[in-house]
Design a protein around this motif. Structure first.
Motif, PDB file in Angstrom:
ATOM      1  N   ASN A   1      33.647  17.678  32.764  1.00 36.34           N
ATOM      2  CA  ASN A   1      35.109  17.708  32.689  1.00 36.34           C
ATOM      3  C   ASN A   1      35.621  19.095  32.322  1.00 36.34           C
ATOM      4  OD1 ASN A   1      37.755  16.674  32.776  1.00 36.34           O
ATOM      5  ND2 ASN A   1      37.737  16.220  30.585  1.00 36.34           N
ATOM      6  N   SER A   2      35.062  20.116  32.964  1.00 36.56           N
ATOM      7  CA  SER A   2      35.442  21.500  32.687  1.00 36.56           C
ATOM      8  C   SER A   2      35.405  22.291  33.991  1.00 36.56           C
ATOM      9  CB  SER A   2      34.504  22.115  31.649  1.00 36.56           C
ATOM     10  OG  SER A   2      34.643  21.463  30.396  1.00 36.56           O
ATOM     11  N   SER A   3      35.793  23.570  33.934  1.00 41.44           N
ATOM     12  CA  SER A   3      35.891  24.329  35.178  1.00 41.44           C
ATOM     13  C   SER A   3      35.570  25.799  34.980  1.00 41.44           C
ATOM     14  CB  SER A   3      37.290  24.197  35.779  1.00 41.44           C
ATOM     15  OG  SER A   3      38.270  24.762  34.934  1.00 41.44           O
ATOM     16  N   LEU A   4      35.025  26.393  36.050  1.00 37.96           N
ATOM     17  CA  LEU A   4      34.903  27.837  36.207  1.00 37.96           C
ATOM     18  C   LEU A   4      35.753  28.199  37.411  1.00 37.96           C
ATOM     19  CD1 LEU A   4      31.028  28.374  35.822  1.00 37.96           C
ATOM     20  CD2 LEU A   4      32.768  28.279  34.028  1.00 37.96           C
ATOM     21  N   ASN A   5      36.705  29.117  37.237  1.00 38.70           N
ATOM     22  CA  ASN A   5      37.701  29.364  38.276  1.00 38.70           C
ATOM     23  C   ASN A   5      37.950  30.850  38.459  1.00 38.70           C
ATOM     24  OD1 ASN A   5      39.740  28.472  40.154  1.00 38.70           O
ATOM     25  ND2 ASN A   5      41.261  29.115  38.642  1.00 38.70           N
ATOM     26  N   ALA A   6      37.849  31.330  39.704  1.00 37.59           N
ATOM     27  CA  ALA A   6      38.208  32.703  40.066  1.00 37.59           C
ATOM     28  C   ALA A   6      39.388  32.629  41.019  1.00 37.59           C
ATOM     29  CB  ALA A   6      37.033  33.410  40.716  1.00 37.59           C
ATOM     30  N   GLN A   7      40.503  33.243  40.645  1.00 38.78           N
ATOM     31  CA  GLN A   7      41.748  33.027  41.377  1.00 38.78           C
ATOM     32  C   GLN A   7      42.493  34.332  41.614  1.00 38.78           C
ATOM     33  OE1 GLN A   7      44.368  29.835  39.880  1.00 38.78           O
ATOM     34  NE2 GLN A   7      46.021  31.316  39.951  1.00 38.78           N
ATOM     35  N   THR A   8      43.101  34.451  42.779  1.00 35.50           N
ATOM     36  CA  THR A   8      44.036  35.538  43.042  1.00 35.50           C
ATOM     37  C   THR A   8      45.323  34.974  43.600  1.00 35.50           C
ATOM     38  OG1 THR A   8      44.454  37.562  44.312  1.00 35.50           O
ATOM     39  CG2 THR A   8      42.989  35.949  45.324  1.00 35.50           C
ATOM     40  N   SER A   9      46.451  35.447  43.061  1.00 36.58           N
ATOM     41  CA  SER A   9      47.769  35.106  43.606  1.00 36.58           C
ATOM     42  C   SER A   9      48.553  36.378  43.902  1.00 36.58           C
ATOM     43  CB  SER A   9      48.549  34.209  42.642  1.00 36.58           C
ATOM     44  OG  SER A   9      48.702  34.837  41.386  1.00 36.58           O
ATOM     45  N   GLY A  10      47.861  37.528  43.902  1.00 31.13           N
ATOM     46  CA  GLY A  10      48.474  38.810  44.233  1.00 31.13           C
ATOM     47  C   GLY A  10      47.768  39.427  45.425  1.00 31.13           C
ATOM     48  N   VAL A  11      47.889  40.748  45.579  1.00 29.07           N
ATOM     49  CA  VAL A  11      47.230  41.423  46.691  1.00 29.07           C
ATOM     50  C   VAL A  11      45.833  41.888  46.316  1.00 29.07           C
ATOM     51  CG1 VAL A  11      49.427  42.148  47.677  1.00 29.07           C
ATOM     52  CG2 VAL A  11      48.241  43.659  46.082  1.00 29.07           C
ATOM     53  N   GLY A  12      45.506  41.843  45.024  1.00 27.23           N
ATOM     54  CA  GLY A  12      44.177  42.245  44.586  1.00 27.23           C
ATOM     55  C   GLY A  12      43.113  41.244  44.999  1.00 27.23           C
ATOM     56  N   ARG A  13      41.918  41.747  45.236  1.00 27.82           N
ATOM     57  CA  ARG A  13      40.801  40.886  45.613  1.00 27.82           C
ATOM     58  C   ARG A  13      40.427  39.972  44.460  1.00 27.82           C
ATOM     59  NH1 ARG A  13      35.460  43.936  47.201  1.00 27.82           N
ATOM     60  NH2 ARG A  13      35.113  43.861  44.948  1.00 27.82           N
ATOM     61  N   GLY A  14      40.145  38.716  44.781  1.00 26.68           N
ATOM     62  CA  GLY A  14      39.777  37.758  43.751  1.00 26.68           C
ATOM     63  C   GLY A  14      38.450  38.084  43.114  1.00 26.68           C
ATOM     64  N   GLY A  15      38.190  37.468  41.995  1.00 27.30           N
ATOM     65  CA  GLY A  15      36.955  37.707  41.274  1.00 27.30           C
ATOM     66  C   GLY A  15      35.804  36.867  41.800  1.00 27.30           C
TER      67      GLY A  15
END
Length: 299
Positions: A261-275
């Motif tokens: 019940n947990s998460s690892l998340n890499a996210q981008t909502s801009g122009v930069g490349r996501g992680g």
């Protein structure tokens, strides 16, 4: 609205703040060390050290009404450090522990050395603010947060208990690289509860990393580990594995990594490349709606 401050505005280093007590209450107040000089050769900010009192082993820090414990630089000097240790360290309340920079100087670090860390409602943060200039791009101007057992030989396991939306974050809002979060134990790490660990950027500087180093890692009960970018800077990395003295990045395969019940998340909502997310283990278990996610959002 009181304050206790050790600072420098010249070439001399700031003084140290050392407190030994079982319980520290900070209410609508600031405990700080800082450096503000913008000249070359500016003095360094000092270190704030919190320890249990003589004969005790547990440390409890209560932060009420936006109280702050900070070590910072707004000039050219190196920022100060926060150093907390005990057999159990509890930090609670709607307040902040922060090491940050808003100038040319590199931010200091936050060290939490305990086998059991309880964080309830509070924020532990290293930050490179929007005004922090990029004179040393290869350093961690956003600062470093390290969490590890007080004595790894005697207590090789580490428990980090998060509640009431507690946050551990390393961020940048300007051109400088963000800081990092490192959680390390020689036998096992358990991250549990309603809280998050974040490496994030909202500027042109790249986000730092979240590194979880142990042979046996458990993340459970709603913990969110994330890296994100909302601007030009690149997202950071989430790394999980066992320590290695021979691999180039210091990691090898752990025995087990378990998410419940947990998460690892890499996210981008801009122009930069996501992680990125890099989990190395001989056995990986995801249960109870756990998630490993790399996501691009319109922004």
């Amino acid at each position: 609205n009181g304050s206790l401050r050790a600072g420098t505005s010249g070439s001399g280093n700031a003084g140290e703040v050392s407190i030994s007590t079982a319980i520290l209450d900070v209410d609508t107040a600031t405990l700080s060390t800082d450096t503000t000089s913008i000249i070359a050769g500016a003095g360094q900010s000092g270190t704030i050290t919190l320890r249990p009192n003589t004969g005790g082993s547990t440390l409890q820090v209560n932060l009420a009404n936006d109280a702050q414990i900070t070590a910072s630089t707004s000039g050219a000097g190196v920022g100060g450090n926060l150093d907390l240790a005990g057999s159990r360290v509890t930090i609670s309340g709607k307040g902040v522990l922060q090491a940050g920079t808003s100038g040319n100087g590199v931010a200091g670090s936050i060290a939490l050395r305990t086998p059991i860390l309880d964080l309830s409602g509070a924020t532990i943060s290293t930050a490179a603010e929007a005004g922090a200039t990029a004179l040393a791009p290869n350093l961690d101007p956003g600062g470093r947060i390290t969490i590890q057992p007080l004595d790894a030989t005697l207590t090789p396991n580490l428990a980090v208990n998060l509640s009431d939306n507690a946050v551990i974050t390393a961020s940048t809002a300007g051109p400088r690289q963000g800081g990092s979060i490192s959680v390390t134990a020689p036998q096992s790490i358990t991250l549990a509860g309603n809280g998050s660990l974040r490496a994030e950027t909202s500027g042109s500087g790249n986000a730092g990393e979240v590194r979880l180093t142990t042979p046996n890692l458990t993340i459970q009960d709603g913990v969110r580990v994330s890296t994100s970018t909302t601007a030009d800077g690149r997202g950071g990395s989430i790394l999980a594995g066992a320590a290695s003295s021979t691999s180039p990045d210091g990691l090898t395969f752990a025995d087990s990594v378990s998410l419940r019940n947990s998460s690892l998340n890499a996210q981008t909502s801009g122009v930069g490349r996501g992680g990125s997310i890099d989990v190395r283990a001989r056995a990986i278990s995801l249960t109870e709606d756990s998630l490993l996610n790399a996501e691009v959002r319109a922004g």
